[in-house]
Motif scaffolding. Structure first.
Motif, short mmCIF file in Angstrom:
data_model
loop_
_atom_site.label_atom_id
_atom_site.label_comp_id
_atom_site.label_asym_id
_atom_site.label_seq_id
_atom_site.Cartn_x
_atom_site.Cartn_y
_atom_site.Cartn_z
N VAL A 1 37.26 36.26 -29.81
CA VAL A 1 36.08 35.49 -30.26
C VAL A 1 35.85 34.32 -29.31
O VAL A 1 34.71 34.03 -28.91
CB VAL A 1 36.26 35.00 -31.71
CG1 VAL A 1 35.21 33.95 -32.06
CG2 VAL A 1 36.17 36.18 -32.67
N TYR A 2 36.91 33.59 -28.96
CA TYR A 2 36.77 32.48 -28.02
C TYR A 2 36.10 32.94 -26.73
O TYR A 2 35.16 32.30 -26.23
CB TYR A 2 38.14 31.89 -27.67
CG TYR A 2 38.87 31.14 -28.78
CD1 TYR A 2 38.23 30.77 -29.96
CD2 TYR A 2 40.21 30.81 -28.65
CE1 TYR A 2 38.91 30.10 -30.95
CE2 TYR A 2 40.90 30.13 -29.62
CZ TYR A 2 40.26 29.77 -30.78
OH TYR A 2 40.93 29.10 -31.77
N LYS A 3 36.61 34.04 -26.17
CA LYS A 3 36.06 34.52 -24.90
C LYS A 3 34.61 34.95 -25.04
O LYS A 3 33.78 34.67 -24.17
CB LYS A 3 36.93 35.69 -24.38
CG LYS A 3 38.32 35.26 -23.93
CD LYS A 3 39.06 36.37 -23.21
CE LYS A 3 39.51 37.46 -24.14
NZ LYS A 3 40.37 38.47 -23.46
N HIS B 1 24.61 32.27 -50.05
CA HIS B 1 24.25 30.86 -50.14
C HIS B 1 23.33 30.41 -49.01
O HIS B 1 23.05 29.21 -48.89
CB HIS B 1 25.51 29.99 -50.14
CG HIS B 1 26.23 29.97 -51.47
ND1 HIS B 1 25.76 29.25 -52.55
CD2 HIS B 1 27.36 30.59 -51.88
CE1 HIS B 1 26.59 29.41 -53.58
NE2 HIS B 1 27.56 30.22 -53.20
N GLY B 2 22.87 31.35 -48.19
CA GLY B 2 21.91 31.00 -47.15
C GLY B 2 22.50 30.83 -45.77
O GLY B 2 21.81 30.34 -44.86
N VAL B 3 23.76 31.22 -45.56
CA VAL B 3 24.35 31.14 -44.22
C VAL B 3 23.88 32.35 -43.42
O VAL B 3 24.10 33.49 -43.81
CB VAL B 3 25.89 31.09 -44.29
CG1 VAL B 3 26.48 31.11 -42.88
CG2 VAL B 3 26.35 29.87 -45.05
N LYS B 4 23.23 32.07 -42.30
CA LYS B 4 22.70 33.13 -41.43
C LYS B 4 23.28 32.91 -40.04
O LYS B 4 22.85 32.00 -39.32
CB LYS B 4 21.18 33.10 -41.40
CG LYS B 4 20.53 33.32 -42.76
CD LYS B 4 19.02 33.19 -42.69
CE LYS B 4 18.38 33.39 -44.07
NZ LYS B 4 16.90 33.23 -44.03
N ASN B 5 24.25 33.73 -39.69
CA ASN B 5 24.95 33.53 -38.43
C ASN B 5 25.63 34.82 -38.02
O ASN B 5 25.59 35.82 -38.74
CB ASN B 5 25.98 32.40 -38.58
CG ASN B 5 26.27 31.68 -37.28
OD1 ASN B 5 26.25 32.28 -36.21
ND2 ASN B 5 26.54 30.39 -37.37
N ARG B 6 26.28 34.81 -36.87
CA ARG B 6 27.12 35.92 -36.46
C ARG B 6 28.47 35.80 -37.18
O ARG B 6 29.01 34.70 -37.30
CB ARG B 6 27.36 35.91 -34.95
CG ARG B 6 26.12 36.20 -34.12
CD ARG B 6 26.49 36.32 -32.65
NE ARG B 6 26.98 35.06 -32.12
CZ ARG B 6 27.58 34.92 -30.94
NH1 ARG B 6 27.83 36.00 -30.20
NH2 ARG B 6 27.96 33.74 -30.51
N PHE B 7 28.98 36.92 -37.64
CA PHE B 7 30.26 36.94 -38.35
C PHE B 7 31.21 37.92 -37.68
O PHE B 7 30.79 38.94 -37.13
CB PHE B 7 30.08 37.38 -39.81
CG PHE B 7 29.43 36.36 -40.70
CD1 PHE B 7 30.19 35.47 -41.45
CD2 PHE B 7 28.05 36.30 -40.81
CE1 PHE B 7 29.60 34.55 -42.29
CE2 PHE B 7 27.43 35.38 -41.66
CZ PHE B 7 28.22 34.50 -42.40
N ARG B 8 32.49 37.61 -37.76
CA ARG B 8 33.54 38.59 -37.50
C ARG B 8 34.68 38.32 -38.47
O ARG B 8 35.25 37.23 -38.47
CB ARG B 8 34.06 38.50 -36.06
CG ARG B 8 35.19 39.54 -35.86
CD ARG B 8 35.67 39.65 -34.45
NE ARG B 8 36.78 40.61 -34.38
CZ ARG B 8 37.45 40.89 -33.27
NH1 ARG B 8 37.12 40.28 -32.14
NH2 ARG B 8 38.45 41.75 -33.30
N VAL B 9 34.96 39.28 -39.33
CA VAL B 9 36.02 39.12 -40.32
C VAL B 9 37.37 39.17 -39.61
O VAL B 9 37.67 40.12 -38.89
CB VAL B 9 35.95 40.23 -41.39
CG1 VAL B 9 37.14 40.13 -42.33
CG2 VAL B 9 34.64 40.12 -42.17
N ALA C 1 27.47 26.82 -36.25
CA ALA C 1 28.62 27.37 -35.54
C ALA C 1 28.16 28.49 -34.61
O ALA C 1 27.14 29.14 -34.85
CB ALA C 1 29.65 27.89 -36.53
N GLU C 2 28.90 28.70 -33.53
CA GLU C 2 28.57 29.80 -32.62
C GLU C 2 28.87 31.14 -33.26
O GLU C 2 28.18 32.13 -33.02
CB GLU C 2 29.36 29.66 -31.31
CG GLU C 2 29.12 28.36 -30.57
CD GLU C 2 27.68 28.19 -30.17
OE1 GLU C 2 27.08 29.16 -29.66
OE2 GLU C 2 27.14 27.07 -30.37
N LEU C 3 29.92 31.16 -34.08
CA LEU C 3 30.32 32.38 -34.78
C LEU C 3 31.23 31.99 -35.93
O LEU C 3 31.97 31.01 -35.83
CB LEU C 3 31.03 33.34 -33.82
CG LEU C 3 31.40 34.74 -34.34
CD1 LEU C 3 31.21 35.78 -33.23
CD2 LEU C 3 32.83 34.77 -34.84
#
Length: 377
Positions: free
Chosen positions: A371-373, A173-181, A156-158
């Motif tokens: 986030v979309y933008k 669990h090994g997810v390495k990505n950009r996050f925004r709660v 995923a992009e984010l």
């Protein structure tokens, strides 16, 4: 901006409330977002191989494809995949070329989002609600399922988890990505303050599926039995998605019918009315992420007594209620006594103002749009 939404959980005629919180997020998006939901599910008594229906939502169109279910499961999976491809082409002809895919809940629809990214270059973002990442489900998220889910999440992009706790669980669990709660939302026009309570008996409200492994409603009933031996100034009102014969039998057997009332499934408007009548809300779950029912309680100015599981501690502070340890029925009993003595002393307007500034449609919709933008730029 043209957004195609893939929902791993989505409302169907058999289960109209499944994934309804995902749909509410979509309808909260600003007008600049043109949203189409695509889903494929089994139809009943079908003579055709498949049928397409366009269902108009509040701020979206749901393209629902019904298929005649094959008898062999492997064939069914292949047919489902083919029909999602058909649905994509249908949307491109009837609506738009998607600028972005928004995946709601990683699995199983993430397999489609990942395939489309590889084949056509579509970017996708992910909103995650799923409790499968929680420690209580460590024996479920293993093997090939874990590999699939982690791969989908990492591509995923984010990722937009509904709590910081869920983000940490995903990372574990090994997810390495950009996050925004981005928290779950609530319709603050529908869920609003009720009138000041004057009745002697206090109303305790519980709303859930009553699936005991998660919601631990049996623990609530055992505690209510002990509480009933100490005082009789309360009623527990229960709104539930599924039938609960074993719990109703417990209430009858233990002579609790005068203080426990089962209401079954209710409409959103009826649920909002139940909050307005409530003195406080109780949740005794073994695991959660960020329950919509707590957010709805806050929008209604209702204080909450809940176990400190998932992301609940991120939003439930002393001025809005009481946190207790998971599975601790003694703490639940003490918390209920404390709430019954002091629930009408909470600043209900302040609780509601917190909900408006944190979980309202406008706040959450604009956060997702940002986030979309960000992803498109």
């Amino acid at each position: 901006m043209n957004i195609l939404h893939l929902l791993s959980w989505f409302p169907t005629p058999d289960d109209p409330t499944l994934g309804n919180f995902c749909v509410r997020m979509i309808d909260a998006l600003p007008e600049e977002c043109h949203s189409v939901i695509l889903s494929v599910c089994d139809g009943k008594n079908m003579t055709k191989s498949f049928e397409v229906k366009e269902i108009k939502g509040q701020h979206h169109t749901h393209v629902q494809i019904y298929i005649r279910p094959p008898k062999v499961n492997a064939i069914r999976k292949l047919k489902m995949l083919r029909m999602y491809q058909y649905g994509l082409n249908y949307i491109k002809k009837r609506f738009f070329e998607p600028d972005l895919i928004h995946l709601h809940v990683t699995y199983p629809l993430g397999q489609v989002a990942l395939l489309w990214k590889k084949l056509f270059g579509y970017k996708y973002v992910l909103t995650e609600h799923w409790t499968i990442y929680q420690p209580q489900n460590k024996d479920v998220l293993v093997g090939s399922l874990k590999k699939k889910i982690v791969k989908i999440a990492n591509n995923a992009e984010l990722i937009m988890p509904v709590s910081l706790d869920l983000q940490h669980c995903m990372e574990g669990h090994g997810v390495k990505n950009r996050f925004r709660v981005i928290y779950n939302l609530v319709n603050t026009d529908m869920f609003r303050l009720g009138e000041a309570k004057t009745e002697q008996k206090k109303r305790i409200l519980h709303i859930s599926t009553l699936r005991d492994e998660a919601k631990n409603f049996s623990g609530i009933l055992r505690t209510i039995e002990r509480l009933r031996q100490q005082r009789d100034d309360f009623e527990l009102h229960v709104i539930h998605d599924y039938e609960a014969p074993e719990f109703k039998a417990f209430v009858k057997e233990h002579n609790l019918s005068d203080c426990v009332v089962f209401h079954g499934k209710k409409t959103s408007a009826e649920v909002a009315e139940a909050y307005q009548k409530a003195d406080f809300f109780v949740l005794f779950s073994n695991f959660e992420n960020l329950p919509c029912v707590i957010v709805e309680a806050f929008a209604s100015g209702v204080p909450v007594l809940s176990t400190s599981v998932g992301g609940i501690a991120e939003i439930l502070s002393p001025e809005r209620g009481i946190l207790i340890p998971q599975g601790d029925e003694e703490a639940l009993l003490q918390g209920m006594n404390q709430m019954l003595d002091h629930c009408r002393e909470y600043d209900r307007e302040a609780i509601r103002e917190y909900a408006i500034s944190t979980f309202s449609n406008e706040i959450i919709g604009n956060q997702i749009f940002e986030v979309y933008k960000q992803v498109m730029e």
